[in-house]
Design a protein around this motif. Structure first.
Motif, mmCIF file in Angstrom:
data_model
loop_
_atom_site.group_PDB
_atom_site.id
_atom_site.type_symbol
_atom_site.label_atom_id
_atom_site.label_comp_id
_atom_site.label_asym_id
_atom_site.label_seq_id
_atom_site.Cartn_x
_atom_site.Cartn_y
_atom_site.Cartn_z
ATOM 1 N N VAL A 1 48.951 43.787 -57.677
ATOM 2 C CA VAL A 1 49.264 43.797 -56.359
ATOM 3 C C VAL A 1 49.824 42.305 -55.860
ATOM 4 O O VAL A 1 49.079 41.456 -55.911
ATOM 5 N N MET A 2 50.944 42.295 -54.754
ATOM 6 C CA MET A 2 51.519 41.123 -54.417
ATOM 7 C C MET A 2 50.245 40.573 -53.419
ATOM 8 O O MET A 2 49.512 41.360 -52.418
ATOM 9 N N GLU A 3 50.212 39.434 -53.051
ATOM 10 C CA GLU A 3 49.474 38.781 -52.227
ATOM 11 C C GLU A 3 49.725 39.024 -50.799
ATOM 12 O O GLU A 3 48.679 39.220 -50.082
ATOM 13 N N LYS A 4 50.757 39.181 -50.410
ATOM 14 C CA LYS A 4 51.152 39.778 -49.232
ATOM 15 C C LYS A 4 50.548 40.979 -48.785
ATOM 16 O O LYS A 4 50.044 41.250 -47.653
ATOM 17 N N THR A 5 50.559 41.766 -49.660
ATOM 18 C CA THR A 5 49.943 43.226 -49.445
ATOM 19 C C THR A 5 48.321 43.074 -49.282
ATOM 20 O O THR A 5 47.932 43.764 -48.503
ATOM 21 N N VAL A 6 47.931 42.234 -50.202
ATOM 22 C CA VAL A 6 46.461 42.261 -50.075
ATOM 23 C C VAL A 6 46.155 41.523 -48.615
ATOM 24 O O VAL A 6 45.227 41.990 -47.980
ATOM 25 N N ALA A 7 46.765 40.670 -47.985
ATOM 26 C CA ALA A 7 46.592 39.923 -46.791
ATOM 27 C C ALA A 7 46.958 41.021 -45.643
ATOM 28 O O ALA A 7 46.243 41.145 -44.627
ATOM 29 N N LYS A 8 47.821 42.059 -46.013
ATOM 30 C CA LYS A 8 47.949 43.121 -45.144
ATOM 31 C C LYS A 8 46.838 44.107 -44.944
ATOM 32 O O LYS A 8 46.438 44.338 -43.708
ATOM 33 N N TYR A 9 46.253 44.612 -46.069
ATOM 34 C CA TYR A 9 45.208 45.465 -45.895
ATOM 35 C C TYR A 9 43.737 44.574 -45.660
ATOM 36 O O TYR A 9 42.827 45.604 -45.866
ATOM 37 N N GLN A 10 43.746 43.465 -45.967
ATOM 38 C CA GLN A 10 42.186 42.930 -45.957
ATOM 39 C C GLN A 10 41.666 42.999 -44.512
ATOM 40 O O GLN A 10 42.319 42.883 -43.344
ATOM 41 N N THR A 11 40.517 43.166 -44.441
ATOM 42 C CA THR A 11 39.894 43.286 -43.047
ATOM 43 C C THR A 11 39.705 42.058 -42.615
ATOM 44 O O THR A 11 39.485 40.882 -43.106
ATOM 45 N N PRO A 12 39.876 41.833 -41.063
ATOM 46 C CA PRO A 12 39.620 40.340 -40.613
ATOM 47 C C PRO A 12 38.007 39.950 -40.784
ATOM 48 O O PRO A 12 37.368 40.545 -40.587
ATOM 49 N N SER A 13 38.157 38.734 -41.301
ATOM 50 C CA SER A 13 36.696 38.182 -41.350
ATOM 51 C C SER A 13 36.236 37.504 -40.302
ATOM 52 O O SER A 13 36.999 36.823 -39.456
ATOM 53 N N LEU A 14 34.811 37.464 -40.058
ATOM 54 C CA LEU A 14 34.107 36.934 -39.024
ATOM 55 C C LEU A 14 34.037 35.360 -39.338
ATOM 56 O O LEU A 14 33.717 34.585 -38.133
ATOM 57 N N VAL A 15 33.681 35.068 -40.430
ATOM 58 C CA VAL A 15 33.612 33.722 -40.882
ATOM 59 C C VAL A 15 34.780 33.056 -40.787
ATOM 60 O O VAL A 15 35.816 33.496 -41.563
ATOM 61 N N THR A 16 34.952 31.999 -40.197
ATOM 62 C CA THR A 16 36.207 31.034 -40.309
ATOM 63 C C THR A 16 36.397 30.476 -41.559
ATOM 64 O O THR A 16 35.127 30.028 -42.325
ATOM 65 N N SER A 17 37.529 30.343 -42.206
ATOM 66 C CA SER A 17 37.983 29.842 -43.498
ATOM 67 C C SER A 17 37.553 28.238 -43.633
ATOM 68 O O SER A 17 37.146 27.731 -44.399
#
Length: 170
Positions: free
Chosen positions: A133-149
């Motif tokens: 799977v492409m990284e852009k696809t993972v970023a599209k379907y990833q749930t938003p994180s409550l913890v800041t990176s």
């Protein structure tokens, strides 16, 4: 002259089948409709062209009844339609292929269970599991994180100010 044409039509009807005569009448009426709806030059619509292409495939004497266009034109329309159909039929899909729902749910589950992981890390874990799977696809379907990176500038300056060994002069 009218008697001669009437006799000719009578003898012709004795030798030609009824289906052939009915088809010829249909063809001549269709051409009259085209000629009556135009002023100077007959304008053929798509349905007229389709009518002639289909008729050329079904009736062997279609060339003899054709008056408003040349038979080569009808053959050209048929070839053009054939070419357009196969161009449409063999057209490759545009864009990325759709991702299966299982992979989408897996991306969401991994990102929920590991909120500190970003798209590159989830992509590498999916690759280890056998999903390409492409990284852009993972970023599209990833749930938003409550913890800041990252820490962010306000927190960074609070943690590192004042610098070590710095004394406030009074």
């Amino acid at each position: 002259m009218a008697i001669f044409s009437a006799l000719f039509l009578f003898f012709r009807s004795l030798f030609v089948s009824r289906i052939s005569l009915a088809t010829e009448i249909l063809v001549l009426r269709q051409q009259l409709l085209v000629l009556n709806r135009t002023v100077k030059r007959p304008k053929l619509r798509r349905r007229d062209r389709l009518f002639w292409v289909l008729l050329s495939r079904l009736w062997k004497d279609w060339r003899e009844a054709l008056i408003i266009v040349k038979p080569e034109t009808v053959i050209k329309w048929h070839r053009e339609g054939f070419r357009l159909y196969w161009r449409w039929k063999s057209k490759a899909p545009i864009g990325r292929p759709p991702i299966d729902i299982e992979i989408r749910e897996l991306i969401r589950r991994i990102s929920r269970e590991n909120p500190l992981w970003g798209a590159p890390r989830i992509q590498s874990e999916l690759r280890l599991l056998g999903f390409n799977v492409m990284e852009k696809t993972v970023a599209k379907y990833q749930t938003p994180s409550l913890v800041t990176s990252g820490l962010g500038w306000p927190r960074h300056s609070r943690n590192h100010w004042p610098p070590a060994g710095w004394q406030k002069s009074m």
